[in-house]
Scaffold this active site. Structure first.
Site, mmCIF file in Angstrom:
data_model
loop_
_atom_site.group_PDB
_atom_site.id
_atom_site.type_symbol
_atom_site.label_atom_id
_atom_site.label_comp_id
_atom_site.label_asym_id
_atom_site.label_seq_id
_atom_site.Cartn_x
_atom_site.Cartn_y
_atom_site.Cartn_z
ATOM 1 N N ASP A 182 28.539 126.516 38.277
ATOM 2 C CA ASP A 182 27.551 126.201 39.908
ATOM 3 C C ASP A 182 27.892 124.739 39.919
ATOM 4 O O ASP A 182 28.273 123.714 39.010
ATOM 5 C CB ASP A 182 26.151 126.125 39.440
ATOM 6 N N ASP A 188 27.420 132.819 44.537
ATOM 7 C CA ASP A 188 26.525 133.152 44.923
ATOM 8 C C ASP A 188 26.545 132.991 46.757
ATOM 9 O O ASP A 188 25.573 133.363 47.218
ATOM 10 C CB ASP A 188 25.433 131.441 44.905
#
Length: 177
Positions: free
Chosen positions: A129, A145
């Site tokens: 991330d 995401d």
């Protein structure tokens, strides 16, 4: 085989090909951005793009959204497989017409997001991330995401306001309406 059946099969084949090509491009984009994040952000200070609003910050996420369910790799693998199977089933039943294009886009985004993060989980045991909205202290996330979030939001809008109940009946054959 009748001309109508041949035309339907040809249209479905073209639609499926476009679906998988689009998904492959989106998965590649997700993996490419994660590779850039790993190469340029890992072990570094965050890169502030908009002060007090948005920055790039490396994180190895071993859980789900917001860091929940840490270390449950088999669970995430099964969820991704269920999502993949459900989308393939819907795709098989979906007419490949202009009217259903927004739904096809949702499915492409869902598959690309699920498989993009699954690739990380299988190959590295974590998901990279790197996107962080510091303005609202939102959890760090990635491109995959974004795909899933956009698909979910678009799906709600489509089901609530775009498609009629009869148009969605193609996904539930045999159910009396």
């Amino acid at each position: 085989m009748s001309d109508t059946t041949g035309t339907i099969l040809k249209t479905k084949w073209k639609g499926m090909t476009a679906f998988f090509l689009a998904a492959a491009v989106l998965i590649w984009l997700d993996q490419w951005t994660k590779g850039l994040a790993s190469a340029h952000l890992k072990g570094q200070e965050p890169i502030v793009l908009i002060p007090n609003v948005f920055e790039l910050q490396y994180l190895e996420n071993r859980g789900a959204a917001f860091g929940m369910l840490q270390g449950r790799q088999m669970f995430f693998f099964l969820v991704a497989i269920v999502v993949f199977a459900a989308v393939l089933c819907a795709l098989y039943r979906m007419p490949f017409t202009r009217r259903y294009l927004p739904l096809g886009i949702c499915m492409v985004l869902l598959i690309a997001g699920a498989l993009g993060n699954l690739i990380d989980r299988v190959s590295q045991k974590f998901v990279v991330d790197f996107l962080y909205f510091s303005l609202i202290d939102f959890p760090i996330f990635n491109v995959a995401d974004c795909y899933v979030t956009i698909a979910a939001l678009l799906l709600v809008i489509l089901v609530m306001w775009y498609y009629k109940e009869e148009e969605l009946a193609v996904f539930f054959p045999g159910k009396n309406r």
